[in-house]
Design an enzyme around this catalytic site. Sequence first.
Site, PDB file in Angstrom:
ATOM      1  N   TRP A  57       2.131   1.762  -3.489  1.00 26.77           N
ATOM      2  CA  TRP A  57       0.945   2.293  -4.196  1.00 26.77           C
ATOM      3  C   TRP A  57       1.075   3.978  -4.167  1.00 26.77           C
ATOM      4  O   TRP A  57       0.615   4.710  -5.227  1.00 26.77           O
ATOM      5  CB  TRP A  57      -0.235   1.861  -3.744  1.00 26.77           C
ATOM      6  N   HIS A  58       1.189   4.500  -2.917  1.00 25.38           N
ATOM      7  CA  HIS A  58       1.259   5.843  -2.800  1.00 25.38           C
ATOM      8  C   HIS A  58       2.488   6.478  -3.642  1.00 25.38           C
ATOM      9  O   HIS A  58       2.175   7.841  -3.958  1.00 25.38           O
ATOM     10  CB  HIS A  58       1.447   6.385  -1.384  1.00 25.38           C
ATOM     11  N   GLY A  59       3.424   5.889  -3.784  1.00 20.51           N
ATOM     12  CA  GLY A  59       4.532   6.470  -4.427  1.00 20.51           C
ATOM     13  C   GLY A  59       5.759   5.564  -4.954  1.00 20.51           C
ATOM     14  O   GLY A  59       5.867   4.903  -4.227  1.00 20.51           O
ATOM     15  N   GLY A  74       0.823  -1.140   0.131  1.00 18.39           N
ATOM     16  CA  GLY A  74      -0.050   0.228   0.117  1.00 18.39           C
ATOM     17  C   GLY A  74       0.938   1.201   0.095  1.00 18.39           C
ATOM     18  O   GLY A  74       0.540   2.071  -0.491  1.00 18.39           O
ATOM     19  N   GLY A  75       2.006   1.171   0.576  1.00 23.15           N
ATOM     20  CA  GLY A  75       2.774   2.281   0.717  1.00 23.15           C
ATOM     21  C   GLY A  75       3.388   2.546  -0.933  1.00 23.15           C
ATOM     22  O   GLY A  75       3.481   3.660  -1.227  1.00 23.15           O
TER      23      GLY A  75
END
Lengths: 423, 590
Positions: free
Chosen positions: B370-372, B367-368
């Site tokens: 996915w953010h960047g 998920g991390g």
Amino acid sequence: MVSLAALCVVLPERFAFGEKELRWPTLAEVIGTEEAYPRPLPEEEGSITSPDTIAPSPDTLPSLRGRTEERLIIPKITVDSATDSRLFLRAFYASLADAGTKKIRVVHYGDSQIEEDRMTQQIRETLQAAYGGSGVGLVPLAQTIPSLTVRQELFLSGRFVSPQNGPKRYLVYGPKRDQRTDGLYGPMGQMAYMSDSLVKGSETVKAICQPLQPNMHYDRFRLFADTSVHYTTSRDTMFLSGRGGVYGLSQESKTGIIVDNIPMRGCMGIVFTKMDSTQLSTFYSEENVRLIIMQFGGNAIPSNKNPGTIQAIVKGLRQQVQYLRRCAPEASILFIGPSDMLTQIDGEWTTYPMVPYMDKLLRKMALEENIAYFSLYRWMGGSGSMMKWQEVGLAGSDGVHFTRAGARKAGKAVAEWMMEGNE
Amino acid sequence: MSDFWQHILGFNAESPLLFTQFYFWAFFALVYALFALLMSVGKTTNSKLHLRNVYLMFVSWFFYYKTSGLFLLILAFVTLSDWFIAQRIRAKIERKWAPRLWLTLSVVIDLSILFYFKYAYFFTNVINDWFGADFRVFDIFAYIGNGFSEAGRFDVDTIILPVGISFYTFQVISYTCDVFRRKIEPVKNILDFGFYVSFFPQLVAGPIVRAEEFIPQLYKPFRLSRRAFGIAVFWILNGLAKKIIMSDYLAVNLIDRVFDNPLLFSGFENLFALFAYSLQVYADFSGYTDIAIGVAMLMGFYLPMNFNSPYKSKNPQEFWRRWHMSLGRWLKSYLYIPLGGNRTILGFKAPKLWAANFNSFITQVLGGLWHGASWNFVLWGAINGVGMIVEKIWREWNWHVRFAAISALTFGLVLLDYFYNLPVWRLFAVWAAIIWFGTAIRYIYWLITADKIINHKFEILNNKIANAWAILQTFAFITFTRLFFRSSSNLDPATANEVAWATAKNMVNQIGGAWSNAIIPDFLWEYRWVVAMFIAGMVIHWIPTNFKRRYRLWFSAMPLWLMVIVVCLAIVVIYQFVSAEMQPFIYFQF
């Protein structure tokens, strides 16, 4: 939407609400046919040649939304843009001939743009590559701002201490509580005091100063301090004992160019006259300082919107130039003006209206005082250029400070400009 | 004149279509006028609903073209490919493995597109770092676009990240998965499906609308009650105020300058900016989705709630249920559960707690990412994962163990600070001491009250204080993770990572090493508007949900004329922040 559009027609662009002035866009502004705030006037390149006093005839920035009563009056000034101000570096250029046998010192004072040894390192690298010399030059005993070129640590009785918990620091550019009354700040405008409360008995202060860049090797590790402070060195470490003021440590070569990076955060540059002239004169002459670089002006911009105040600040800077010249008659002086700086006006990022004005005033002052002037603002591309710098990662989102890459580029440009002047 | 039409209809990379621009609202007014006309003429029939969907799809495509130019082709491609694959998944065929194969193909195609455009730089950088290679990215699509040439209209050396790609690829993955899981029927008409993928309010920044939540709405007739209209207007105003007043004002006047140059500011200023950044990120993102929800609601579509006052969370796990909820639910359904949920680790049966912790940690890390696309986001995800696990373990402990553990941790950190005096140890030691203090009080309370009958009112008060303490601690933890959340570049992960790491390091150094109490009053006074905005933001955030619901309903029930006045007043106030003069730079720390 209809009601809001009606408000655009009905409401004036600026209206009073109690003591506050509120703003509301015009319809033309909303639909994008009128710029929210016009850009400052284009540069007057090359057309004006006669340096003169500030002419009384008013020039105007384009009005704030075209309202005559809100016009920002900028006095018209004539600036000699034909003269190459590097001719005032002749004495410095001449001194470089001795760099093979003597030490020649360059002192770079500036505001936060030169913190972390940014910009200065490019000037140092360029000059040392051409004329020899090495070492970081002067650094304070307690370095509160990590440098890119040298790692500094302080130990008291064997225990690491952060700079804030180290010796009491006095700063000529600091708040009142950190200032001295005797003006004894030393050449860096800052002094660290080794007091009884800091060092007990015969305890020593251990200062590690480790070079981080290839051109940082040095022949001598020196201390500038009161005579009551003693020191010994071992490799990159200096052990200090005694009580008294420490004005700086210096790692330097015996010959060649030494460049000192002296950042003064938040400073407009009007502080040198508060520094003891005897102390400065002694340093400049004994250390063979042949060039003083002053890089100021940016800190005057955000809080001064009035041309009169800018004139007063430049007048103050002129006094500093004159004072430093008296303290260092052998040294040439180079003034680096502010970069382009951005602010938001009516929600639009734009150059502070006073930047081009201050840049011109500074150049005019420099030519009148026979010192060199490098216009960062013009070199960057003038009004709005900071936005382009931001887009390519050369400037921060605050629209004021360079990133490290931006500072490298700017420092290199200044260094190359200086070198070209000596060809 | 052609310039005018180019401005209105053409794509300009420097001027994407944003909810905070006048252009968007003019665009929406026009779209809505035609929409209202369409909805008001004649009876509601299937063909009329289909016409509505087609109209909104083409409007959305225009919106995406204005925002991303020719990347519209990617959106069109995933629409086509996932529509086709979904049909195949449910086609009547004998082979049992076929649907799974089609689903795999769909996920591979969607993730490949996402990886190509979003992670090409990251993985190139990783390979170069690990294997000493010197690969460079090469944009094959630009090469094809240039007529199989490296020179031409498109730059082959740069891969640009298309706006919203992270959102719509996840959305189409949810569609094929839901079709595969038989939660929904495949959409028969490709234009209806195209509308689901591209619905403009949520296209570029979510919420990520899962197929099972939205597809049924495609076939429902338009209905907008007077109250729903009022609520929609409220969400739009609320979102604009959050985005412009809370987010942009705080960012421009304090946060950006501190994050750009932490060393220019004292420890207190850095800490304040970090907390303000927590508020800014929330206000920015949730403001945007509030507007999306309001705009969609005006057209009769209901998007899922995306933020539920996340800084009211009492622990990190709860935070992730309240923050970016549509992503959290997506990750749970399509990553955490397929990973094994609380049952298996890498396909092997495992104790419930172990499996849940392991899989939620992996989910947080991914998920991390996915953010960047840089390591700092991986680290950010990992810290969140660890925080969640530690808190879950903490909850399992009794008060004796909790107190012993926090005492040992605090003592260790104080010793580290004493001997090494590094800012990072100072920061952690102070933080641990604060937690120790709260724990000690609760421990003593527990010792005194264990096995005793407590006055009910006193117990309620105690719970309230405990909740407030837990909320503050969770907020502090989430704020700490934000140190690694800010990145400067999407193109160069090495630079992004370096900048993020240097920023985090410098901020910690300042907070732990250059605190400077003396400047706090000066700072609070000089930055009083910024401080007031932050406090107001937090107070509004912490207002009880019921109260918020009440004033939302109150607003929606206003007479129309009053609502118009309130909206105009609110916009005038918001505009004051758009056009406010900047807070000048003041260096308190020398």
